[in-house]
Design a protein around this motif. Structure first.
Motif, mmCIF file in Angstrom:
data_model
loop_
_atom_site.group_PDB
_atom_site.id
_atom_site.type_symbol
_atom_site.label_atom_id
_atom_site.label_comp_id
_atom_site.label_asym_id
_atom_site.label_seq_id
_atom_site.Cartn_x
_atom_site.Cartn_y
_atom_site.Cartn_z
ATOM 1 N N MET A 114 0.831 -1.176 0.000
ATOM 2 C CA MET A 114 0.000 0.000 0.000
ATOM 3 C C MET A 114 0.883 1.248 0.000
ATOM 4 O O MET A 114 1.787 1.352 0.819
ATOM 5 N N PRO A 115 0.608 2.185 -0.889
ATOM 6 C CA PRO A 115 1.437 3.403 -0.903
ATOM 7 C C PRO A 115 1.153 4.302 0.301
ATOM 8 O O PRO A 115 0.056 4.318 0.845
ATOM 9 N N ARG A 116 2.176 5.040 0.699
ATOM 10 C CA ARG A 116 2.045 5.987 1.809
ATOM 11 C C ARG A 116 1.959 7.398 1.220
ATOM 12 O O ARG A 116 2.751 7.770 0.364
ATOM 13 N N PHE A 117 0.968 8.155 1.696
ATOM 14 C CA PHE A 117 0.757 9.528 1.252
ATOM 15 C C PHE A 117 0.912 10.470 2.442
ATOM 16 O O PHE A 117 0.508 10.147 3.556
ATOM 17 N N TYR A 118 1.477 11.640 2.168
ATOM 18 C CA TYR A 118 1.714 12.659 3.190
ATOM 19 C C TYR A 118 0.872 13.884 2.856
ATOM 20 O O TYR A 118 0.792 14.284 1.690
ATOM 21 N N PHE A 119 0.261 14.476 3.872
ATOM 22 C CA PHE A 119 -0.668 15.585 3.693
ATOM 23 C C PHE A 119 -0.129 16.819 4.411
ATOM 24 O O PHE A 119 -0.253 16.946 5.626
ATOM 25 N N ASP A 120 0.471 17.722 3.662
ATOM 26 C CA ASP A 120 1.045 18.943 4.228
ATOM 27 C C ASP A 120 -0.004 20.057 4.197
ATOM 28 O O ASP A 120 -0.691 20.256 3.185
ATOM 29 N N TYR A 121 -0.102 20.789 5.289
ATOM 30 C CA TYR A 121 -1.088 21.853 5.447
ATOM 31 C C TYR A 121 -0.402 23.204 5.268
ATOM 32 O O TYR A 121 0.658 23.439 5.839
ATOM 33 N N HIS A 122 -1.023 24.081 4.482
ATOM 34 C CA HIS A 122 -0.486 25.427 4.264
ATOM 35 C C HIS A 122 -1.614 26.445 4.437
ATOM 36 O O HIS A 122 -2.704 26.255 3.904
#
Length: 76
Positions: A1-9
């Motif tokens: 399963m791919p890992r996704f990162y969620f950056d907040y701006h």
């Protein structure tokens, strides 16, 4: 399963996601990005914060997508 990162701006800060989420695919990442953006709008509304905010999604290879919104208020 791919890992996704969620950056907040937003206009005052950037929060980099160093933990990420294991998701089934890019469609699941898109869905979570939109839900996260919606929640961020609600969180900011409770603090009376306006302006632009965005969620940038990345995987091991780099940026996958960006969702953004601008919250404005007009009163007569």
């Amino acid at each position: 399963m791919p890992r996704f990162y969620f950056d907040y701006h937003d206009c005052s800060e950037t929060i980099v996601d160093n933990r990420g989420y294991d998701l089934s695919d890019g469609l699941a990442a898109r869905r979570l990005a939109l839900e996260s953006l919606g929640q961020a709008i609600l969180d900011r509304a409770s603090r009376n914060v306006l302006g632009e905010l965005a969620i940038e999604v990345r995987d091991a290879a780099g940026r996958v997508l960006r969702v953004a919104a601008t919250v404005e208020m007009e009163e007569p």
